[in-house]
Write an enzyme that holds these catalytic residues in place. Structure first.
Site, PDB file in Angstrom:
ATOM      1  N   PHE A  79      31.749 -53.341  88.667  1.00 34.12           N
ATOM      2  CA  PHE A  79      32.569 -52.132  88.786  1.00 34.12           C
ATOM      3  C   PHE A  79      33.751 -52.148  87.820  1.00 34.12           C
ATOM      4  CE2 PHE A  79      30.658 -51.467  93.156  1.00 34.12           C
ATOM      5  CZ  PHE A  79      29.926 -50.366  92.777  1.00 34.12           C
ATOM      6  N   LYS A 119      27.789 -50.512  82.385  1.00 41.14           N
ATOM      7  CA  LYS A 119      28.347 -51.855  82.199  1.00 41.14           C
ATOM      8  C   LYS A 119      27.251 -52.912  82.140  1.00 41.14           C
ATOM      9  CE  LYS A 119      30.715 -53.028  85.582  1.00 41.14           C
ATOM     10  NZ  LYS A 119      29.464 -53.599  86.120  1.00 41.14           N
ATOM     11  N   THR A 127      24.167 -52.320  81.327  1.00 41.09           N
ATOM     12  CA  THR A 127      23.460 -52.006  80.082  1.00 41.09           C
ATOM     13  C   THR A 127      24.199 -52.592  78.880  1.00 41.09           C
ATOM     14  OG1 THR A 127      22.708 -49.943  81.099  1.00 41.09           O
ATOM     15  CG2 THR A 127      22.501 -50.118  78.716  1.00 41.09           C
ATOM     16  N   PHE A 186      26.917 -41.562  74.802  1.00 43.52           N
ATOM     17  CA  PHE A 186      25.972 -40.627  75.403  1.00 43.52           C
ATOM     18  C   PHE A 186      25.669 -39.549  74.360  1.00 43.52           C
ATOM     19  CE2 PHE A 186      27.080 -41.270  80.190  1.00 43.52           C
ATOM     20  CZ  PHE A 186      26.855 -42.624  80.047  1.00 43.52           C
ATOM     21  N   ALA A 212      31.368 -55.812  93.759  1.00 41.99           N
ATOM     22  CA  ALA A 212      32.763 -56.033  93.372  1.00 41.99           C
ATOM     23  C   ALA A 212      33.732 -55.287  94.273  1.00 41.99           C
ATOM     24  CB  ALA A 212      32.980 -55.610  91.928  1.00 41.99           C
ATOM     25  N   ARG A 232      23.975 -60.178  87.726  1.00 47.48           N
ATOM     26  CA  ARG A 232      23.697 -60.336  89.154  1.00 47.48           C
ATOM     27  C   ARG A 232      22.340 -59.749  89.520  1.00 47.48           C
ATOM     28  NH1 ARG A 232      28.440 -56.905  91.243  1.00 47.48           N
ATOM     29  NH2 ARG A 232      27.985 -55.937  89.230  1.00 47.48           N
ATOM     30  N   LYS A 240      22.839 -45.175  93.082  1.00 44.67           N
ATOM     31  CA  LYS A 240      23.125 -45.706  91.748  1.00 44.67           C
ATOM     32  C   LYS A 240      21.884 -46.210  91.014  1.00 44.67           C
ATOM     33  CE  LYS A 240      26.597 -48.681  89.558  1.00 44.67           C
ATOM     34  NZ  LYS A 240      25.778 -49.692  88.905  1.00 44.67           N
ATOM     35  N   TRP A 280      21.788 -48.325  74.414  1.00 45.81           N
ATOM     36  CA  TRP A 280      20.824 -47.685  75.316  1.00 45.81           C
ATOM     37  C   TRP A 280      19.687 -47.052  74.513  1.00 45.81           C
ATOM     38  CZ3 TRP A 280      19.434 -42.461  75.895  1.00 45.81           C
ATOM     39  CH2 TRP A 280      18.636 -42.177  77.026  1.00 45.81           C
TER      40      TRP A 280
END
Length: 671
Positions: free
Chosen positions: A405, A109, A111, A493, A374, A133, A144, A522
């Site tokens: 999130f 998200k 990214t 992906f 979140a 943020r 993460k 990405w």
């Protein structure tokens, strides 16, 4: 160094020696294949072609020199005076980026937020900002990883972004813990002193009331122009003794680290923390002055929420002073200003109020500000960052702001809390989905950090994806309840197949999404998200801001608001409350806080409070075990299920991979 651009660093040179430019006139990104690690990409870009000088980045973004406070070579604080200068200028298009319920690996998200902004700017030539943020050190060194984005859609230098930045989170920690110390110190002194002794020490001879003390006089209905010696005995007692009931204290200490062993602690165990038992007469023995409390992670502090929701320095001062730490034995709320802390907290936080300017790998501007989670906080960057960016991009520009999130928590809080206080109206919600997460929601095996993915996630399985789209559809429907156009971004992906991606796109459009687009930012940067950016542009043009609406009326009773979110957004059958939660709701209602919006803390991994319940669970109820009041920030904070306000670390945390090259000073292993 811009003349020494090397394709190995991600920027191409034309065969005739002329460097190819992007839509903004900067060296065009030429990503390496395979894509290196995030930190390698960042360090490659920083080395060659180098960062755009922060002063140049600021000027291109429309800032004047006096609005920019350099903070090293790659960052700058931005003055809020920008809003005054551009007060008569129209705002740009306001876009929120959210996602489906994620796997523990994250679905990109942040990214995507960065990638869309890069695409709007570097690929389409539009004025665009990303607003994101500041990452917490907890997940950065835990499971993460950081939150700079990833691959060729990230903020650089990523190690500066992920480590300390400009110190805002440290300022929140310092301010929060100053208030925590004030609470326990006041309890200690009130337990060991008479009203007269307390007053004499608070107001020593020859010293006038301080400004924060006069605020307390006003609250008590005492003439604030009086001198300390003018108060009568009754007024002195009321002023000096807060009489906090320790059982009502909700204010905890914080640190920006995942440390499960601090969830419950006993304080006041030192040999000097003793007081005489007041009920035992002059010869009473000394007893230990201790109590049980705990720690939260810094980004869950109400002060972080204040930072995210404050609109200017005065508003922040009022919010900090109004924060409730507990209640007196008479049932009256006790605030930071009652403890004499409001002004000092604001002094600690004054620099943190200014957003930080950085840049992406394609030299598009980013404002980084605030960092609430979140799942256990408001989950959005600051109001002021969004306001500045919307003015700077102008009427035809775009601000892509991230909501943390899944959309059931981050997006819901963005609409119902952040937009309610800012008055800003979004035109589009980008909902990020991955084939991987949809397979999980369709019944695939559990996904765990540090473990190889099962074959279901690496081989084509359209049926599993289609079943999992139920989760995505629910989030699309939720976005539409607020009157906002939803665009689905299928974050690609390398193992995804065309058939799987097509299934997601078709399910999204059938559910009412304005559009659904595969995005490969990405691996390809802004060019990989160009189609997504065009879809966002079209969705904004088609939007009618007058359709935007909140889910609930804040004047409804507290339980009605909690039930509205639980039924409408999560799909619950109803809500249950522990006796503690019931007691707290009555207390908040009696104190006049019933008209505040609701910020539910729950797991991000499911629409329900059961992290293992995937897809769209049915037949469940929400259990509210506790309700905290964030009266200063401006919301109530029900804690549901088994969510913890300070996470723990896994057996092999991310910090195992982080190290430094002592010859070059380069950081290694951050992700």
């Amino acid at each position: 160094p811009q003349s020494q651009i090397m394709s190995a660093a991600g920027v191409a040179a034309e065969s005739d020696g002329e460097e190819e430019k992007n839509a903004l006139g900067h060296p065009k990104l030429r990503p390496r294949k395979p894509v290196p690690s995030d930190i390698e990409v960042s360090q490659d870009i920083v080395r060659d072609p180098g960062l755009l000088p922060i002063s140049d980045l600021a000027r291109e973004a429309g800032l004047t020199d006096d609005e920019v406070i350099p903070w090293g070579h790659s960052k700058a604080k931005i003055s809020l005076s920008v809003r005054d200068r551009l007060a008569d200028s129209p705002d740009g298009n306001y876009v929120v980026c959210t996602g489906i319920n994620p796997t523990p690996l994250g679905e990109g998200k942040s990214t995507t937020t960065v990638g869309v902004a890069q695409a709007l700017g570097a690929a389409l030539g539009k004025r665009a900002f990303a607003c994101i943020r500041q990452p917490s050190q907890g997940p950065t060194f835990g499971i993460k990883g950081g939150a700079a984005g990833g691959g060729y859609a990230q903020v650089v230098p990523m190690e500066e972004f992920n480590l300390h930045l400009t110190g805002d989170i440290h300022a929140v920690t310092a301010a929060n813990n100053l208030l925590a110390a004030a609470v326990d110190t006041r309890l200690y002194h009130e337990a060991s002193q008479s009203d007269d002794a307390l007053y004499r020490r608070l107001c020593p001879s020859g010293k006038d009331f301080s400004p924060v003390m006069r605020r307390r006089l006003v609250k008590l209905g005492i003439d604030p122009t009086k001198k300390p010696e003018d108060l009568n005995a009754e007024e002195r007692s009321a002023f000096a003794r807060l009489d906090i009931d320790p059982d009502t204290i909700t204010w905890q200490r914080v640190l920006d680290t995942c440390d499960r062993h601090l969830r419950r602690v006993d304080v006041g165990q030192g040999s000097k923390e003793t007081v005489k038992d007041k009920t035992g007469g002059p010869n009473a023995p000394r007893i230990q002055h201790s109590r049980r409390t705990g720690f939260d992670i810094t980004v869950a502090s109400e002060i972080m929420a204040v930072l995210a929701l404050a609109t200017d320095l005065n508003d922040m001062r009022e919010k900090l002073g109004a924060m409730v730490v507990g209640y007196s034995r008479a049932g009256q709320p006790v605030t930071a200003d009652d403890l004499g802390c409001g002004g000092a907290l604001t002094v600690l936080m004054k620099d943190a109020l200014l957003p930080t300017l950085m840049q992406t790998v394609e030299r598009t501007p980013v404002l980084v500000h605030a960092g609430p989670f979140a799942n256990i906080a408001t989950g959005n960057s600051s109001i002021v960052a969004d306001e500045l960016a919307l003015k700077l991009v102008g009427e035809d520009g775009f601000v892509v702001t991230e909501a943390g999130f899944g959309a059931d928590i981050g997006m819901e809080k963005f609409f119902n809390i952040k937009c309610r206080y800012s008055g800003l109206k979004p035109k589009c919600a980008v909902i990020v989905a991955t084939v991987r997460a949809l397979k999980m929601h369709g019944g695939g095996p559990p996904v765990s950090a540090g473990r190889p993915l099962a074959k279901e996630y690496t081989e084509e399985n359209v049926d599993l994806v289609t079943k999992g789209c139920a989760n995505l559809i629910k989030h699309i429907q939720n976005a539409m309840k607020f009157g906002v156009n939803a665009v689905v971004a299928v974050n690609k992906f390398k193992t995804d197949t065309d058939a799987e991606i097509d299934a997601v796109k078709q399910a999204s459009v059938d559910a009412g999404a304005y559009d659904a687009v595969m995005s490969n930012h990405w691996a390809e940067g802004g060019e990989g998200a160009a189609d997504l950016a065009r879809a966002v542009d079209a969705a904004c043009k088609a939007a009618d801001e007058t359709n935007f609406k909140f889910l609930y009326d804040v004047n409804l009773p507290i339980k009605k608001k909690i039930e509205s979110i639980s039924r409408e957004i999560y799909g619950a059958d109803g809500v249950d409350y522990t006796p503690l939660a019931d007691k707290q709701i009555v207390q908040y209602t009696d104190a006049g806080f019933a008209n505040l919006p609701i910020c539910i803390a729950k797991t991000q991994y499911s629409l329900s409070c059961d992290a293992s319940a995937k897809g769209v669970p049915t037949g469940f109820r929400i259990l509210v075990r506790e309700v905290r009041g964030c009266a200063g920030a401006g919301f109530l904070y029900p804690i549901c299920g088994d969510i913890m306000t300070i996470p723990g670390l896994p057996t092999r945390p991310g910090f195992y991979d982080v190290d430094i090259d002592t010859e070059t000073g380069e950081v290694k292993g951050l992700f």
